[in-house]
Design a protein around this motif. Structure first.
Motif, PDB file in Angstrom:
ATOM      1  N   ALA A 143       0.832  -1.208   0.000  1.00 31.21           N
ATOM      2  CA  ALA A 143       0.000   0.000   0.000  1.00 31.21           C
ATOM      3  C   ALA A 143       0.866   1.258   0.000  1.00 31.21           C
ATOM      4  CB  ALA A 143      -0.927  -0.002   1.209  1.00 31.21           C
ATOM      5  N   LEU A 144       1.930   1.251   0.780  1.00 35.19           N
ATOM      6  CA  LEU A 144       2.832   2.404   0.823  1.00 35.19           C
ATOM      7  C   LEU A 144       3.509   2.622  -0.523  1.00 35.19           C
ATOM      8  CD1 LEU A 144       4.486   1.920   4.338  1.00 35.19           C
ATOM      9  CD2 LEU A 144       2.854   3.687   3.667  1.00 35.19           C
ATOM     10  N   HIS A 145       3.899   1.520  -1.155  1.00 38.04           N
ATOM     11  CA  HIS A 145       4.549   1.619  -2.465  1.00 38.04           C
ATOM     12  C   HIS A 145       3.581   2.163  -3.510  1.00 38.04           C
ATOM     13  CE1 HIS A 145       6.104   0.146  -6.367  1.00 38.04           C
ATOM     14  NE2 HIS A 145       7.279   0.388  -5.821  1.00 38.04           N
ATOM     15  N   ALA A 146       2.336   1.708  -3.468  1.00 40.62           N
ATOM     16  CA  ALA A 146       1.341   2.151  -4.439  1.00 40.62           C
ATOM     17  C   ALA A 146       0.957   3.615  -4.249  1.00 40.62           C
ATOM     18  CB  ALA A 146       0.093   1.268  -4.340  1.00 40.62           C
ATOM     19  N   SER A 147       1.058   4.110  -3.027  1.00 40.13           N
ATOM     20  CA  SER A 147       0.638   5.485  -2.742  1.00 40.13           C
ATOM     21  C   SER A 147       1.805   6.463  -2.705  1.00 40.13           C
ATOM     22  CB  SER A 147      -0.110   5.530  -1.407  1.00 40.13           C
ATOM     23  OG  SER A 147       0.715   5.077  -0.347  1.00 40.13           O
ATOM     24  N   LYS A 148       3.007   6.028  -3.109  1.00 36.34           N
ATOM     25  CA  LYS A 148       4.190   6.885  -2.977  1.00 36.34           C
ATOM     26  C   LYS A 148       4.076   8.173  -3.793  1.00 36.34           C
ATOM     27  CE  LYS A 148       6.788   4.344  -6.525  1.00 36.34           C
ATOM     28  NZ  LYS A 148       8.020   3.548  -6.799  1.00 36.34           N
ATOM     29  N   ARG A 149       3.477   8.105  -4.987  1.00 41.65           N
ATOM     30  CA  ARG A 149       3.348   9.311  -5.807  1.00 41.65           C
ATOM     31  C   ARG A 149       2.371  10.303  -5.187  1.00 41.65           C
ATOM     32  NH1 ARG A 149       3.236   7.003 -12.082  1.00 41.65           N
ATOM     33  NH2 ARG A 149       5.319   6.040 -12.022  1.00 41.65           N
ATOM     34  N   ALA A 222      -6.630  19.312   9.772  1.00 44.57           N
ATOM     35  CA  ALA A 222      -7.266  18.889   8.522  1.00 44.57           C
ATOM     36  C   ALA A 222      -6.283  18.128   7.639  1.00 44.57           C
ATOM     37  CB  ALA A 222      -7.811  20.107   7.779  1.00 44.57           C
ATOM     38  N   ILE A 223      -5.037  18.543   7.650  1.00 46.11           N
ATOM     39  CA  ILE A 223      -4.017  17.926   6.806  1.00 46.11           C
ATOM     40  C   ILE A 223      -3.721  16.501   7.249  1.00 46.11           C
ATOM     41  CG2 ILE A 223      -1.526  18.002   6.340  1.00 46.11           C
ATOM     42  CD1 ILE A 223      -1.780  20.979   5.928  1.00 46.11           C
ATOM     43  N   ILE A 224      -3.831  16.241   8.555  1.00 46.64           N
ATOM     44  CA  ILE A 224      -3.536  14.899   9.079  1.00 46.64           C
ATOM     45  C   ILE A 224      -4.369  13.832   8.376  1.00 46.64           C
ATOM     46  CG2 ILE A 224      -3.731  13.414  11.104  1.00 46.64           C
ATOM     47  CD1 ILE A 224      -2.957  15.800  12.808  1.00 46.64           C
ATOM     48  N   ALA A 225      -5.594  14.182   8.018  1.00 50.55           N
ATOM     49  CA  ALA A 225      -6.498  13.202   7.420  1.00 50.55           C
ATOM     50  C   ALA A 225      -6.110  12.819   5.995  1.00 50.55           C
ATOM     51  CB  ALA A 225      -7.927  13.747   7.426  1.00 50.55           C
ATOM     52  N   VAL A 226      -5.339  13.661   5.310  1.00 55.53           N
ATOM     53  CA  VAL A 226      -5.033  13.413   3.901  1.00 55.53           C
ATOM     54  C   VAL A 226      -4.176  12.165   3.694  1.00 55.53           C
ATOM     55  CG1 VAL A 226      -3.984  14.350   1.814  1.00 55.53           C
ATOM     56  CG2 VAL A 226      -5.309  15.842   3.319  1.00 55.53           C
ATOM     57  N   PRO A 227      -2.969  12.070   4.319  1.00 55.81           N
ATOM     58  CA  PRO A 227      -2.176  10.847   4.107  1.00 55.81           C
ATOM     59  C   PRO A 227      -2.868   9.598   4.627  1.00 55.81           C
ATOM     60  CG  PRO A 227      -1.221  12.185   5.860  1.00 55.81           C
ATOM     61  CD  PRO A 227      -2.270  13.023   5.200  1.00 55.81           C
ATOM     62  N   ILE A 231      -3.414   6.280   2.223  1.00 54.80           N
ATOM     63  CA  ILE A 231      -2.905   4.950   2.552  1.00 54.80           C
ATOM     64  C   ILE A 231      -4.054   3.967   2.776  1.00 54.80           C
ATOM     65  CG2 ILE A 231      -1.589   3.621   4.247  1.00 54.80           C
ATOM     66  CD1 ILE A 231       0.133   6.100   4.681  1.00 54.80           C
ATOM     67  N   THR A 232      -5.138   4.436   3.407  1.00 50.72           N
ATOM     68  CA  THR A 232      -6.287   3.563   3.630  1.00 50.72           C
ATOM     69  C   THR A 232      -6.879   3.082   2.311  1.00 50.72           C
ATOM     70  OG1 THR A 232      -6.820   4.694   5.698  1.00 50.72           O
ATOM     71  CG2 THR A 232      -8.566   3.399   4.683  1.00 50.72           C
ATOM     72  N   SER A 233      -6.951   3.981   1.345  1.00 52.43           N
ATOM     73  CA  SER A 233      -7.468   3.618   0.033  1.00 52.43           C
ATOM     74  C   SER A 233      -6.604   2.555  -0.633  1.00 52.43           C
ATOM     75  CB  SER A 233      -7.538   4.868  -0.856  1.00 52.43           C
ATOM     76  OG  SER A 233      -7.934   4.531  -2.168  1.00 52.43           O
ATOM     77  N   GLU A 234      -5.287   2.728  -0.541  1.00 50.41           N
ATOM     78  CA  GLU A 234      -4.384   1.756  -1.148  1.00 50.41           C
ATOM     79  C   GLU A 234      -4.383   0.432  -0.384  1.00 50.41           C
ATOM     80  OE1 GLU A 234      -3.091   2.069  -3.954  1.00 50.41           O
ATOM     81  OE2 GLU A 234      -3.465   4.194  -4.301  1.00 50.41           O
ATOM     82  N   LEU A 235      -4.598   0.504   0.928  1.00 49.34           N
ATOM     83  CA  LEU A 235      -4.667  -0.726   1.716  1.00 49.34           C
ATOM     84  C   LEU A 235      -5.849  -1.587   1.267  1.00 49.34           C
ATOM     85  CD1 LEU A 235      -3.843   0.412   5.374  1.00 49.34           C
ATOM     86  CD2 LEU A 235      -2.634  -1.325   4.045  1.00 49.34           C
TER      87      LEU A 235
END
Length: 271
Positions: A143-149, A222-227, A231-235
């Motif tokens: 998931a981390l690899h997929a969301s790196k961009r 508000a920014i905390i929720a973005v990453p 990552i949740t989406s990619e998981l």
């Protein structure tokens, strides 16, 4: 070039966790890593260093030489040594021995960086065949690899944001608040504030400055929720690609394969 019989045997012992010899080797390796890290921590205590410094120094070198030999054997026992050298665990293995050698040429406390070898105990998930943990770790890495961009774009956006906010705060506060003495100092304040750390070493004193600070603080939450959302989406997607096979490729040492895999998914070597 075909590997020699001894190279195949070394590969089986060092890389494979399914054989008795391989499992015993890896358990001994983890025990050595933990003991060496404890020795490093004890050496940092002044009273213990004064009384047992020489002994701890010899112990550290003994482990360093052992890990160096092991690192070399890992390289020469696989066909594609570059795959191991530039892998995450390969880099950690190298970094775990370099600080002690650098200590011969550079004075100071740099040799304590050898404590990074504690990362090597991550092998325990493969060694003890904790399939459920290995599977979850693999999903997270995927998931981390997929969301790196996406994370990179988000990081760049935050950098731009704190630069602008820091510059604005400098313009507002610098004339009446000596703490904001330059734009770089103000950017530091913006980073600390927007990440909700809030050290308290820098604070605005003007009304406009405090208003901007309040906006930055709320923006930080508000920014905390973005990453987290990225990552949740990619998981969710990564769950579809679960695997827990611990077989190590004899060519590139990759060991995260599907249970029914016949060939390595990285280099194509037969497993």
């Amino acid at each position: 070039m075909e590997r020699q019989a001894w190279q195949e045997k070394v590969h089986e012992i060092i890389y494979e966790a399914d054989t008795p010899a391989g499992k015993l080797f890896d358990l001994a390796l983890i025990a050595s890593i933990i003991i060496s890290v404890i020795a490093i921590m004890l050496d940092s205590i002044p009273s213990i260093n004064a009384s047992h410094g020489d002994l701890l120094y010899k112990v550290e070198w003994a482990f360093t030489v052992t890990f160096t030999i092991e690192y070399i054997l890992r390289i020469i026992s696989i066909k594609r040594s570059r795959s191991y050298i530039f892998s995450f665990l390969g880099i950690i293995d190298l970094l775990s021995i370099l600080p002690t050698y650098l200590g011969l040429f550079v004075t100071g406390q740099g040799h304590y960086l050898a404590i990074v070898r504690l990362f090597r105990v991550l092998r325990i998930f493969r060694i003890l065949k904790l399939a459920q943990y290995l599977k979850e770790a693999s999903i997270l890495i995927s998931a981390l690899h997929a969301s790196k961009r996406k994370i990179f774009v988000f990081f760049c956006t935050v950098i731009v944001l704190v630069t602008i906010l820091g510059s604005i705060m400098y313009i507002v506060e610098s004339s009446s608040n000596p703490v904001f003495k330059s734009i770089p100092h103000s950017i530091y304040w913006a980073i600390v504030t927007i990440t909700t750390v809030g050290y308290g070493d820098m604070a605005p004193i003007t009304g406009l400055g405090r208003f901007i600070a309040a906006i930055v603080m709320l923006l930080g939450y508000a920014i905390i929720a973005v990453p987290s959302g990225i990552i949740t989406s990619e998981l969710t997607q990564a769950v579809k690609n679960q695997f827990n096979n611990t077989t190590s490729c004899p060519s590139c040492a990759h060991h995260s394969h599907e249970n029914d895999a016949i060939h390595c998914k990285v280099c194509g070597e037969k497993l």
